[in-house]
Motif scaffolding. Structure first.
Motif, PDB file in Angstrom:
ATOM      1  N   ILE A   1      24.579  58.735  26.557  1.00  0.00           N
ATOM      2  CA  ILE A   1      24.488  60.255  26.164  1.00  0.00           C
ATOM      3  C   ILE A   1      25.082  60.976  26.720  1.00  0.00           C
ATOM      4  N   ASP A   2      24.955  60.747  28.243  1.00  0.00           N
ATOM      5  CA  ASP A   2      25.660  61.419  29.245  1.00  0.00           C
ATOM      6  C   ASP A   2      26.613  60.695  30.066  1.00  0.00           C
ATOM      7  N   ASN A   3      26.730  59.376  29.757  1.00  0.00           N
ATOM      8  CA  ASN A   3      27.776  58.587  30.427  1.00  0.00           C
ATOM      9  C   ASN A   3      28.538  57.479  29.317  1.00  0.00           C
ATOM     10  N   GLN A   4      29.689  57.212  29.861  1.00  0.00           N
ATOM     11  CA  GLN A   4      30.253  56.110  28.889  1.00  0.00           C
ATOM     12  C   GLN A   4      29.911  54.655  29.354  1.00  0.00           C
ATOM     13  N   ILE A   5      29.708  54.112  28.406  1.00  0.00           N
ATOM     14  CA  ILE A   5      29.290  52.507  28.951  1.00  0.00           C
ATOM     15  C   ILE A   5      30.181  51.589  28.282  1.00  0.00           C
ATOM     16  N   ILE A   6      30.985  50.867  29.174  1.00  0.00           N
ATOM     17  CA  ILE A   6      31.773  49.832  28.748  1.00  0.00           C
ATOM     18  C   ILE A   6      31.422  48.409  28.806  1.00  0.00           C
ATOM     19  N   MET A   7      31.306  47.679  27.981  1.00  0.00           N
ATOM     20  CA  MET A   7      30.193  46.264  27.914  1.00  0.00           C
ATOM     21  C   MET A   7      31.302  45.255  27.319  1.00  0.00           C
ATOM     22  N   VAL A   8      31.237  44.037  28.138  1.00  0.00           N
ATOM     23  CA  VAL A   8      31.828  42.981  27.600  1.00  0.00           C
ATOM     24  C   VAL A   8      30.682  42.182  26.956  1.00  0.00           C
ATOM     25  N   THR A   9      30.778  41.560  25.898  1.00  0.00           N
ATOM     26  CA  THR A   9      29.901  40.812  25.265  1.00  0.00           C
ATOM     27  C   THR A   9      30.251  40.062  24.209  1.00  0.00           C
ATOM     28  N   LEU A  10      29.394  39.098  23.963  1.00  0.00           N
ATOM     29  CA  LEU A  10      29.698  38.035  22.945  1.00  0.00           C
ATOM     30  C   LEU A  10      28.588  37.984  21.803  1.00  0.00           C
ATOM     31  N   LYS A  11      27.625  39.036  22.041  1.00  0.00           N
ATOM     32  CA  LYS A  11      26.603  39.131  20.888  1.00  0.00           C
ATOM     33  C   LYS A  11      26.813  40.089  19.693  1.00  0.00           C
ATOM     34  N   ASP A  12      26.501  39.660  18.550  1.00  0.00           N
ATOM     35  CA  ASP A  12      26.851  40.537  17.343  1.00  0.00           C
ATOM     36  C   ASP A  12      25.831  41.691  17.505  1.00  0.00           C
ATOM     37  N   SER A  13      24.722  41.405  17.983  1.00  0.00           N
ATOM     38  CA  SER A  13      23.792  42.621  17.986  1.00  0.00           C
ATOM     39  C   SER A  13      23.947  43.776  18.805  1.00  0.00           C
ATOM     40  N   THR A  14      24.705  43.306  19.933  1.00  0.00           N
ATOM     41  CA  THR A  14      25.395  44.143  20.900  1.00  0.00           C
ATOM     42  C   THR A  14      26.524  45.261  20.172  1.00  0.00           C
ATOM     43  N   VAL A  15      27.484  44.269  19.708  1.00  0.00           N
ATOM     44  CA  VAL A  15      28.530  44.807  18.943  1.00  0.00           C
ATOM     45  C   VAL A  15      28.088  45.881  18.040  1.00  0.00           C
ATOM     46  N   ALA A  16      27.091  45.313  17.329  1.00  0.00           N
ATOM     47  CA  ALA A  16      26.779  46.274  16.208  1.00  0.00           C
ATOM     48  C   ALA A  16      26.121  47.807  16.641  1.00  0.00           C
ATOM     49  N   LYS A  17      25.798  48.048  18.073  1.00  0.00           N
ATOM     50  CA  LYS A  17      25.267  49.193  18.403  1.00  0.00           C
ATOM     51  C   LYS A  17      26.515  50.067  19.098  1.00  0.00           C
ATOM     52  N   ALA A  18      27.627  49.563  19.157  1.00  0.00           N
ATOM     53  CA  ALA A  18      28.740  50.079  20.073  1.00  0.00           C
ATOM     54  C   ALA A  18      29.351  51.076  19.077  1.00  0.00           C
ATOM     55  N   SER A  19      30.045  52.189  19.290  1.00  0.00           N
ATOM     56  CA  SER A  19      30.714  53.103  18.511  1.00  0.00           C
ATOM     57  C   SER A  19      32.060  52.831  18.725  1.00  0.00           C
ATOM     58  N   LEU A  20      32.540  52.095  19.369  1.00  0.00           N
ATOM     59  CA  LEU A  20      33.932  51.602  19.597  1.00  0.00           C
ATOM     60  C   LEU A  20      34.086  50.225  19.976  1.00  0.00           C
ATOM     61  N   VAL A  21      34.861  49.310  19.343  1.00  0.00           N
ATOM     62  CA  VAL A  21      34.890  47.928  19.522  1.00  0.00           C
ATOM     63  C   VAL A  21      36.405  47.635  19.685  1.00  0.00           C
ATOM     64  N   TYR A  22      36.574  46.620  20.611  1.00  0.00           N
ATOM     65  CA  TYR A  22      37.682  45.890  20.778  1.00  0.00           C
ATOM     66  C   TYR A  22      37.447  44.480  20.858  1.00  0.00           C
ATOM     67  N   GLY A  23      38.066  43.750  19.714  1.00  0.00           N
ATOM     68  CA  GLY A  23      38.067  42.429  19.820  1.00  0.00           C
ATOM     69  C   GLY A  23      39.079  41.851  20.061  1.00  0.00           C
ATOM     70  N   VAL A  24      39.044  40.626  20.662  1.00  0.00           N
ATOM     71  CA  VAL A  24      40.429  39.864  21.111  1.00  0.00           C
ATOM     72  C   VAL A  24      40.195  38.471  20.921  1.00  0.00           C
ATOM     73  N   TYR A  25      41.143  38.040  20.260  1.00  0.00           N
ATOM     74  CA  TYR A  25      41.274  36.487  19.776  1.00  0.00           C
ATOM     75  C   TYR A  25      42.647  36.084  19.809  1.00  0.00           C
ATOM     76  N   PRO A  26      42.698  34.587  20.128  1.00  0.00           N
ATOM     77  CA  PRO A  26      44.055  34.076  20.127  1.00  0.00           C
ATOM     78  C   PRO A  26      44.422  33.371  18.976  1.00  0.00           C
ATOM     79  N   LYS A  27      45.933  33.629  18.738  1.00  0.00           N
ATOM     80  CA  LYS A  27      46.360  32.992  17.386  1.00  0.00           C
ATOM     81  C   LYS A  27      47.829  32.593  17.681  1.00  0.00           C
ATOM     82  N   ASP A  28      48.290  31.307  17.527  1.00  0.00           N
ATOM     83  CA  ASP A  28      49.700  30.793  17.802  1.00  0.00           C
ATOM     84  C   ASP A  28      50.139  31.218  19.183  1.00  0.00           C
ATOM     85  N   GLY A  29      49.144  31.335  20.037  1.00  0.00           N
ATOM     86  CA  GLY A  29      49.516  31.402  21.678  1.00  0.00           C
ATOM     87  C   GLY A  29      49.708  32.911  22.092  1.00  0.00           C
TER      88      GLY A  29
END
Length: 243
Positions: free
Chosen positions: A194-222
């Protein structure tokens, strides 16, 4: 005049007044005595004495000045030590209280607190003591991976309560937590966000579901593809080449 001279002679231990005073003989004896001791007497003793006395007075005054300066420095050091001790006690109490409250919320009844290793020494270390529900109390260094992650994260947040940061960056702090503890930790992080911004790297869907902004990174064709989501809405993806 006679009375004055008589009194002066008495002061020189002449109790009985001589009837015949041979002034020439007395003067000759005094001159002979003077010549005999003249080479053994330091004729500059008076001047040397004056110099020594003056030096002693100067050194005495300087010593008094140094004593005053020393007392001033000692008083200043004592004030700094007292202030340092007070600041430490206030910070220790605040962090300890924050750890107790947050840990009880996250673990659902567990307890954690800070202890000073040796209270008699100001430079002794600080221990984080943890007791999970239905488990014995242990130091944080003796915890398992998931328990240690939980304790360390709560300790970090408690430290930041002294001087909050504008944002926090966490790297997979939920990796070793079970689902229940993950939910509890996320609830604490959401309140802090509420008073601070939290940036978090995670692999869990439950954590991603709580985030207001999500960046997903995946490889395709190098090529690394970055997908951005906000409030459940997918935004335009971007592409970044692998290094």
């Amino acid at each position: 005049k006679y009375e004055e001279l008589t009194a002066e002679l008495k002061s020189l231990n002449y109790e009985e007044m001589p009837q015949d005073l041979n002034v020439d003989l007395i003067l000759e004896n005094l001159n002979a005595e003077y010549e005999s001791i003249r080479n053994r007497v330091n004729l500059r003793a008076k001047d040397a004495y004056s110099e020594i006395i003056e030096g002693y007075r100067s050194m005495s005054e300087r010593r008094n000045e140094l004593e005053i300066e020393r007392n001033s420095i000692v008083e200043f050091i004592e004030e700094i030590a007292k202030e340092k001790s007070q600041v430490f006690d206030d910070a220790f109490s605040k962090v300890d209280q924050n750890i107790r409250e947050t840990f009880a919320q996250v673990t659902g009844g567990g307890s954690a607190w800070l202890e000073i290793e040796n209270p008699a020494q100001e430079t002794s270390g600080i221990m984080l003591v943890v007791q999970f529900p239905d488990k014995p109390r242990r130091e944080s260094t003796s915890l398992s991976g998931g328990e240690k992650t939980m304790a360390a994260t709560i300790f970090l947040l408690a430290l930041q309560s002294l001087k909050p940061s504008p944002f926090y960056l966490m790297d997979e702090v939920d990796a070793h937590l079970d689902a229940q503890n993950t939910e509890r930790l996320l609830s604490v992080l959401l309140r802090r966000s509420i008073d601070n911004q939290i940036i978090m790297v995670t692999l869990k869907d439950s954590t991603v579901a709580k985030a207001s902004l999500v960046y997903g990174v995946y490889p395709k064709d190098g090529v690394s593809h970055v997908v951005k989501y906000t409030h459940g809405k997918k935004l335009s993806p971007s592409i970044q080449s692998d290094p």
